[in-house]
Design an enzyme around this catalytic site. Sequence first.
Site, PDB file in Angstrom:
ATOM      1  N   GLU A 179      48.733 112.995  69.152  1.00  0.00           N
ATOM      2  CA  GLU A 179      49.181 112.728  70.521  1.00  0.00           C
ATOM      3  C   GLU A 179      50.474 113.452  70.895  1.00  0.00           C
ATOM      4  O   GLU A 179      51.509 112.819  71.140  1.00  0.00           O
ATOM      5  CB  GLU A 179      49.361 111.221  70.735  1.00  0.00           C
ATOM      6  CG  GLU A 179      48.109 110.409  70.506  1.00  0.00           C
ATOM      7  CD  GLU A 179      48.257 108.947  70.960  1.00  0.00           C
ATOM      8  OE1 GLU A 179      49.358 108.545  71.343  1.00  0.00           O
ATOM      9  OE2 GLU A 179      47.246 108.232  70.933  1.00  0.00           O
ATOM     10  N   GLU A 373      41.263 107.205  67.376  1.00  0.00           N
ATOM     11  CA  GLU A 373      41.871 105.886  67.600  1.00  0.00           C
ATOM     12  C   GLU A 373      41.194 105.215  68.782  1.00  0.00           C
ATOM     13  O   GLU A 373      40.987 105.839  69.819  1.00  0.00           O
ATOM     14  CB  GLU A 373      43.366 105.975  67.945  1.00  0.00           C
ATOM     15  CG  GLU A 373      44.277 106.255  66.797  1.00  0.00           C
ATOM     16  CD  GLU A 373      45.749 106.311  67.223  1.00  0.00           C
ATOM     17  OE1 GLU A 373      46.133 105.623  68.186  1.00  0.00           O
ATOM     18  OE2 GLU A 373      46.498 107.058  66.587  1.00  0.00           O
TER      19      GLU A 373
HETATM   20  C1  FCB Z   1      48.693 105.398  69.949  1.00  0.00           C
HETATM   21  C2  FCB Z   1      49.415 105.794  68.679  1.00  0.00           C
HETATM   22  C3  FCB Z   1      49.290 104.781  67.573  1.00  0.00           C
HETATM   23  C4  FCB Z   1      49.340 103.362  68.086  1.00  0.00           C
HETATM   24  C5  FCB Z   1      48.394 103.161  69.241  1.00  0.00           C
HETATM   25  C6  FCB Z   1      48.362 101.763  69.786  1.00  0.00           C
HETATM   26  O1  FCB Z   1      49.294 106.015  71.035  1.00  0.00           O
HETATM   27  O2  FCB Z   1      48.934 107.022  68.204  1.00  0.00           O
HETATM   28  O3  FCB Z   1      50.283 105.056  66.630  1.00  0.00           O
HETATM   29  O4  FCB Z   1      50.632 103.009  68.387  1.00  0.00           O
HETATM   30  O5  FCB Z   1      48.716 104.050  70.272  1.00  0.00           O
END
Ligand code: FCB
Length: 467
Positions: A179, A373
């Site tokens: 990210e 994620e």
């Molecule tokens: C993302 C991050 C991760 C976590 C989630 C909830 O932006 O990559 O580390 O904090 O959000």
Amino acid sequence: MTATVTSTSAQPARAGITFPDGFIWGAATASYQIEGAVREDGRGPSIWDTFSRTPGKVYAGHTGDVACDHYHRYAEDVALMADLGLASYRFSVAWPRIRPDGTGPVNIKGLDFYDRLTDELLGKGIDPVVTLYHWDLPQTLEDRGGWTSRATAEAFAEYAEVVYRRLGDRVATWTTLNEPWCSAYLGYGSGIHAPGVRNPAAALSAVHHLLLGHGLATQALRAAGARQISITLNPCEVSPLDPANPADRDAARLIDGLANRIFLDPLLRGRYPADVLEHISRLTDLAYIQEGDLEIINQPIDVLGINFYNPSYVSAKPGAPGSPDYPGSEGIAFRPPVGPVTDMNWQIEPAGLTRLLTRLHRDYPGTPLMITENGAAYPDGPSDSGEVADLRRIEYVDGHLRACHDALAAGVDLRGYFLWSLMDNFEWAEGYRKRFGIVHVDYTTQQRVLKDSAKWYREVIRRNGLE
Ligand code: FCB
């Protein structure tokens, strides 16, 4: 911020679905969020150590000093992963453990830790997926300008190669950055993340140097023999509040440019989008973009990692202050969440994930996608009998897996799904008060307890689908 409880009993019956053979089921974490042991075995300070110790930056002064104590409990944690049947585990390497001051001597004890973790995973049949940068920049590099400096991109490539030389014989998939939008815009724009800088021009030069770091690291990893290289983005799935209103459509296009195309186009097309360059040239002189940089950034990648939590809706609103997370977004209003939200106050809309995946597949064809994620924060803890009935998390993940399946049915090349997160952990500026884990962590005793969502996910993996 307590979420609205949605009744599961009111849901219409859903059909069972099956994922393609070989679909990868995983879970994800990140070094600073779980490891603790920040002063052990030669680790140097990172920007998150500094930031979390700065009063007022992180909820209740929480730090990652101990976190989930994963540095010492990694074997127990890998056993939990094996119990869940995970095929793959996405973790990040802490740069300040490997090169404590960013560029100087390599700290062998830091490499040893990831070596032990990798072997533990492989011994249990779990594929390690390494992220090289999940936000814990060595503080010494920040003192020299951090991601606003080209030298950080060069140092990142050197560090990537050091880690590869130690683990590359056993780790197949290498993710450069997690990210970069957050690193650049939250770190140097709004300052809600480390290093806490508030300067739009700095945020934009950080975007470029993060991309350059990705390109240089990819070249170094390839030259050293890496097989699978990826980068993880968190695209903003943004829609105009009123699709019939041209001004709202322009607002959505600007946010899409600043959040998404500013990364995707250099990475996958070898150029910055003209409208984005024009927009940001009002905020910075662009001198940091040097001849040849875009060729370096535009390296072939094998998979594009996507993190998704919630969609966004924007409208044109003359006079609105805009969001400091998007430099130059004055005159744009972000709609507050509508309908059910998670404990982060993030809107729950699984269809947004299908829209995002089909859009990426259409606009950037040829790159396989991976959900690196997806998950939800809810505060549920153990009952007197020790069960954690986190039904809302099950509902959230179920909905998003169905959204993935819809994308697959539409022809998207989606290879797998990593749930965020394996266990409750340090949620950045929110500290420990937001719990994303499918495993509950008692931070006093460090006891781990499988939440109902973990038991449910184990069944999803076993079945390769949903009932
Ligand atoms: C993302 C991050 C991760 C976590 C989630 C909830 O932006 O990559 O580390 O904090 O959000």
